[in-house]
Design a protein around this motif. Structure first.
Motif, PDB file in Angstrom:
ATOM      1  N   UNK A 528       0.812  -1.218   0.000  1.00 20.59           N
ATOM      2  CA  UNK A 528       0.000   0.000   0.000  1.00 20.59           C
ATOM      3  C   UNK A 528       0.846   1.269   0.000  1.00 20.59           C
ATOM      4  N   UNK A 529       2.052   1.225   0.596  1.00 25.73           N
ATOM      5  CA  UNK A 529       2.896   2.424   0.671  1.00 25.73           C
ATOM      6  C   UNK A 529       3.813   2.580  -0.534  1.00 25.73           C
ATOM      7  N   UNK A 530       3.864   1.584  -1.441  1.00 27.96           N
ATOM      8  CA  UNK A 530       4.690   1.692  -2.636  1.00 27.96           C
ATOM      9  C   UNK A 530       4.128   2.764  -3.570  1.00 27.96           C
ATOM     10  N   UNK A 531       4.990   3.268  -4.463  1.00 24.95           N
ATOM     11  CA  UNK A 531       4.588   4.301  -5.414  1.00 24.95           C
ATOM     12  C   UNK A 531       4.273   3.660  -6.765  1.00 24.95           C
ATOM     13  N   UNK A 532       3.166   4.092  -7.375  1.00 25.74           N
ATOM     14  CA  UNK A 532       2.631   3.475  -8.594  1.00 25.74           C
ATOM     15  C   UNK A 532       2.669   4.496  -9.725  1.00 25.74           C
ATOM     16  N   UNK A 533       3.051   4.054 -10.941  1.00 27.08           N
ATOM     17  CA  UNK A 533       3.214   4.957 -12.088  1.00 27.08           C
ATOM     18  C   UNK A 533       2.508   4.388 -13.310  1.00 27.08           C
ATOM     19  N   UNK A 534       2.001   5.286 -14.175  1.00 28.22           N
ATOM     20  CA  UNK A 534       1.444   4.885 -15.468  1.00 28.22           C
ATOM     21  C   UNK A 534       1.409   6.104 -16.374  1.00 28.22           C
ATOM     22  N   UNK A 535       1.714   5.887 -17.644  1.00 24.74           N
ATOM     23  CA  UNK A 535       1.718   6.984 -18.603  1.00 24.74           C
ATOM     24  C   UNK A 535       0.297   7.510 -18.773  1.00 24.74           C
ATOM     25  N   UNK A 536       0.149   8.811 -18.965  1.00 25.84           N
ATOM     26  CA  UNK A 536      -1.173   9.434 -19.095  1.00 25.84           C
ATOM     27  C   UNK A 536      -1.625   9.411 -20.549  1.00 25.84           C
ATOM     28  N   UNK A 537      -2.838   8.906 -20.803  1.00 27.61           N
ATOM     29  CA  UNK A 537      -3.424   8.968 -22.135  1.00 27.61           C
ATOM     30  C   UNK A 537      -3.010   7.881 -23.093  1.00 27.61           C
ATOM     31  N   UNK A 538      -2.167   6.966 -22.687  1.00 32.33           N
ATOM     32  CA  UNK A 538      -1.713   5.875 -23.560  1.00 32.33           C
ATOM     33  C   UNK A 538      -1.774   4.557 -22.791  1.00 32.33           C
ATOM     34  N   UNK A 539      -1.819   3.451 -23.559  1.00 29.96           N
ATOM     35  CA  UNK A 539      -1.679   2.148 -22.944  1.00 29.96           C
ATOM     36  C   UNK A 539      -0.230   1.914 -22.555  1.00 29.96           C
ATOM     37  N   UNK A 540      -0.022   1.164 -21.501  1.00 27.74           N
ATOM     38  CA  UNK A 540       1.349   0.916 -21.080  1.00 27.74           C
ATOM     39  C   UNK A 540       1.417   0.061 -19.837  1.00 27.74           C
ATOM     40  N   UNK A 541       2.626  -0.204 -19.409  1.00 28.06           N
ATOM     41  CA  UNK A 541       2.851  -1.050 -18.244  1.00 28.06           C
ATOM     42  C   UNK A 541       2.616  -0.269 -16.957  1.00 28.06           C
ATOM     43  N   UNK A 542       2.145  -1.010 -15.935  1.00 26.22           N
ATOM     44  CA  UNK A 542       2.147  -0.460 -14.591  1.00 26.22           C
ATOM     45  C   UNK A 542       3.579  -0.529 -14.064  1.00 26.22           C
ATOM     46  N   UNK A 543       3.991   0.512 -13.361  1.00 28.25           N
ATOM     47  CA  UNK A 543       5.337   0.563 -12.801  1.00 28.25           C
ATOM     48  C   UNK A 543       5.208   0.832 -11.301  1.00 28.25           C
ATOM     49  N   UNK A 544       5.938   0.068 -10.504  1.00 27.82           N
ATOM     50  CA  UNK A 544       5.889   0.217  -9.048  1.00 27.82           C
ATOM     51  C   UNK A 544       7.290   0.511  -8.524  1.00 27.82           C
ATOM     52  N   UNK A 545       7.419   1.604  -7.791  1.00 23.17           N
ATOM     53  CA  UNK A 545       8.664   1.954  -7.099  1.00 23.17           C
ATOM     54  C   UNK A 545       8.510   1.508  -5.653  1.00 23.17           C
ATOM     55  N   UNK A 546       9.286   0.526  -5.238  1.00 27.64           N
ATOM     56  CA  UNK A 546       9.175  -0.016  -3.885  1.00 27.64           C
ATOM     57  C   UNK A 546       9.540   1.063  -2.860  1.00 27.64           C
ATOM     58  N   UNK A 547       8.836   0.996  -1.729  1.00 28.13           N
ATOM     59  CA  UNK A 547       9.005   2.018  -0.680  1.00 28.13           C
ATOM     60  C   UNK A 547       9.196   1.333   0.670  1.00 28.13           C
ATOM     61  N   UNK A 548      10.341   0.646   0.855  1.00 29.12           N
ATOM     62  CA  UNK A 548      10.529  -0.084   2.116  1.00 29.12           C
ATOM     63  C   UNK A 548      10.572   0.818   3.338  1.00 29.12           C
ATOM     64  N   UNK A 549      10.962   2.066   3.162  1.00 31.66           N
ATOM     65  CA  UNK A 549      11.025   2.991   4.280  1.00 31.66           C
ATOM     66  C   UNK A 549       9.721   3.681   4.582  1.00 31.66           C
ATOM     67  N   UNK A 550       8.683   3.389   3.778  1.00 30.08           N
ATOM     68  CA  UNK A 550       7.349   3.996   3.943  1.00 30.08           C
ATOM     69  C   UNK A 550       7.445   5.529   3.974  1.00 30.08           C
ATOM     70  N   UNK A 551       8.161   6.066   2.983  1.00 32.71           N
ATOM     71  CA  UNK A 551       8.317   7.514   2.877  1.00 32.71           C
ATOM     72  C   UNK A 551       7.041   8.144   2.338  1.00 32.71           C
ATOM     73  N   UNK A 552       6.795   9.392   2.729  1.00 34.98           N
ATOM     74  CA  UNK A 552       5.621  10.103   2.222  1.00 34.98           C
ATOM     75  C   UNK A 552       5.830  10.540   0.777  1.00 34.98           C
ATOM     76  N   UNK A 553       7.091  10.835   0.396  1.00 36.16           N
ATOM     77  CA  UNK A 553       7.441  11.232  -0.969  1.00 36.16           C
ATOM     78  C   UNK A 553       8.623  10.397  -1.430  1.00 36.16           C
TER      79      UNK A 553
END
Length: 621
Positions: A528-553
């Motif tokens: 739940x605390x990991x960061x999630x990315x996806x390109x806007x307006x196009x099809x593409x892969x989901x990308x997850x940046x792991x957040x082991x330190x549970x950082x807010x940013x």
């Protein structure tokens, strides 16, 4: 927010709000208004009209708290206020009502004066837009239609208190204080606090002084009476000292966490505690430290506005958690009821089939009859060969068949019932195990204190195999054997569903390989605390940046590299620059029945990047 705290906040924000121009206005589904204010720079005034947490605060960046909505109220605000300038901000000391005075000539050629009224009253907050004549132009909550065609004019909410903090005289106060009683017995308070650190501080349902005096909360009453005698003269002096400090300072804003729950840790200014406070059940924002709350976990802030921002974020986190908890609990409860009904039906079938043992007896008795009579009889009286006394019994017959045919019929019915008993018992055993697991999930959800606890509650214990569990989408997943299903092991899922990279700052970045793999990555691998990315307006892969330190940013370079990967593994790979949406995984959900890879974002931010592949792809996990 307490009235006296709101008074301090208004004095703090007034210099920053005056002469600002309204650029745009938004309203979100969670009863929040956002005003973009422009002078030398753009700032954002957020007004929360949620009955559980009416508040306002000022930020330098726009916060996309929830999905924007369009209402008649919002249309009216935009019509009259966009382009308008704030010329005054006022509030009476005894009321939680703010008056924003505007000047605007957008609607008419002449300068028009308008007032935005914010009634930040707990349980019944409201906002109204008034003409200079006090005629109501629009209201956040529906107003009662006036009789006839006459316009409605604004009237402040009536108060039930006989006195107010800004008008009460010394004699009136001493009279009220003389009738009241305060919990100032320090020894009894110490004894109670050994059991509960909040004992003696929680407000009574009807505080003697607070119920008769508007503009002061029970907590301020307790602070006023803390350590004081019952002398009305002393109480009056402490009352005046509190009002003076509210008006003039010094201020050292605090958030007290009265009922803390386990959650991500706060900055270093929080008092040491075994429990963090990000999911606090009840918080209190005050403009200065309270002696009556000494020892209660708290956090200090440089400004009251910063404290209000943090309090709102805690409120939203708690609201999101409770909504998710309620949704999952409802799903588990619904499945539990279905399984209970199924178990009851199976047990009834088992009793019915076990009662068919009599059919074997009927068949044997009919086979033993020498007279094989023709069809037409509905009953045959025979000697019970299984009874030691050889008594006669009546065997029901189907008139359409002969005796031997009825014997064959009873024999087949018995064999069918006998064959079904083992399968019914097996199903009963399975359903009982499923009920046990669902009951375990229900109890775990009830005791959950963080979003991670909710996710873990949906994972069945390793020893409970071949059972039903409720998935992240609330649907039952049958036959899940966690002890033998090696394909479902996290490492195997990771190896098959994603590409893995390492950012220049050492954080793991995971990229989905296909639409189905995107679902696996987002819904099963990402926390739940990991960061999630996806390109806007196009099809593409989901990308997850792991957040082991549970950082807010996320760290800036890792954020950039994850966004570049999201742009690269998309249909916009060859574009010079694309926009990428990113958020934390806890704000990502999958609509019911949607196709693979399709998700919904509750809130997100955007970053523009150039599609680019990182220099080094991590080895297969």
């Amino acid at each position: 927010m307490d009235n006296l705290t709101l008074e301090v906040l208004v004095h703090e924000l007034t210099p920053a709000l005056l002469h600002k121009t309204i650029q745009k206005i938004k309203q979100t589904a969670d009863r929040t208004l956002m005003f973009a204010l422009r002078s030398r720079k753009t700032e954002f005034l957020t007004v929360c009209l949620n009955p559980s947490h009416p508040s306002l605060f000022l930020t330098e960046k726009e916060n996309k708290f929830a999905e924007a909505v369009s209402t008649d109220w919002l249309v009216s605000l935009r019509k009259y206020l966009i382009g308008g300038r704030i010329v005054n901000l006022s509030k009476k000391l005894a009321d939680r009502i703010l008056f924003f005075d505007f000047e605007n000539n957008r609607v008419s050629s002449s300068l028009e004066k308008l007032t935005l009224v914010l009634e930040l009253i707990p349980l019944k907050p409201n906002a109204l837009l008034l003409h200079e004549s006090q005629e109501i132009l629009a209201s956040f909550l529906a107003q009662k239609a006036p009789s006839g065609v006459e316009p409605a004019f604004y009237k402040p909410p009536e108060t039930k208190s006989a006195f107010s903090v800004d008008q009460i005289t010394k004699e009136e106060f001493q009279l009220l204080a003389g009738r009241g009683s305060f919990s100032t017995d320090l020894e009894s308070v110490k004894i109670l606090r050994r059991r509960d650190p909040l004992a003696g501080f929680e407000a009574r349902k009807e505080p003697p002084l607070g119920s008769k005096l508007s503009g002061i909360s029970p907590f301020f009453v307790r602070e006023m009476a803390h350590g004081a005698t019952h002398d009305p003269e002393v109480l009056w002096e402490r009352f005046q000292m509190i009002l003076k400090r509210v008006r003039l300072g010094p201020h050292s804003p605090q958030i007290y966490f009265l009922k803390p729950s386990v959650a991500p840790s706060l900055p270093a200014k929080v008092m040491p505690s075994s429990k963090a406070t990000g999911m606090a059940e009840k918080i209190l924002v005050v403009p200065f430290p309270f002696d009556s709350l000494n020892g209660i976990q708290h956090q200090e802030f440089l400004s009251l506005n910063a404290a209000c921002i943090e309090a709102y974020q805690i409120f939203r986190a708690r609201s999101h958690f409770l909504k998710r908890q309620q949704s999952l609990t409802s799903n588990v409860t619904a499945h539990l009821k279905k399984r209970a009904r199924l178990l009851e039906s199976l047990q009834a079938d088992l009793r019915k089939n076990e009662s068919f043992e009599i059919l074997k007896k009927y068949a044997s008795l009919l086979y033993a009859q020498q007279e094989k009579s023709a069809p037409g009889k509905s009953m045959l009286r025979v000697v019970d060969l299984f009874d030691p006394n050889q008594a006669e019994i009546e065997v029901p017959l189907d008139p359409r068949f002969s005796v031997i045919q009825n014997a064959n019929r009873y024999s087949k019915l018995y064999q069918k019932a006998n064959r079904s008993i083992p399968s019914i018992k097996a199903r009963i055993q399975k359903v009982e195990a499923e009920i046990k697991l669902l009951d375990f999930q229900q109890k775990t959800l009830a005791n959950a204190e963080t979003m991670d606890d909710l996710e873990r509650a949906l994972e069945p214990p390793r020893k409970m195999s071949g059972q039903t569990r409720v998935g992240q989408d609330g649907h039952a997943i049958e036959g899940c054997d966690t002890t033998r299903d090696t394909a479902a092991h996290p490492q195997n899922l990771l190896r098959k569903a994603v590409k893995s990279f390492i950012s220049s700052e050492g954080l793991s970045i995971l990229v989905g390989k296909s639409s189905k793999d995107n679902d696996i990555l987002t819904l099963r691998i990402a926390k739940s605390e990991d960061f999630w990315f996806h390109v806007a307006g196009y099809g593409g892969s989901h990308v997850v940046l792991k957040n082991p330190g549970k950082l807010a940013m996320p760290p800036s370079q890792s954020l950039l590299e994850a966004a570049q990967l999201a742009a690269y593994f998309s249909q916009a790979r060859n574009a010079p620059k694309v926009e990428v949406h990113w958020t934390q995984k806890k704000f990502v959900s999958k609509p019911k029945g949607s196709k693979p890879g399709l998700v919904r974002l509750k809130e997100y931010r955007a970053i523009s990047v150039r599609p680019q592949l990182l220099g080094g792809e991590a080895s297969e996990p």
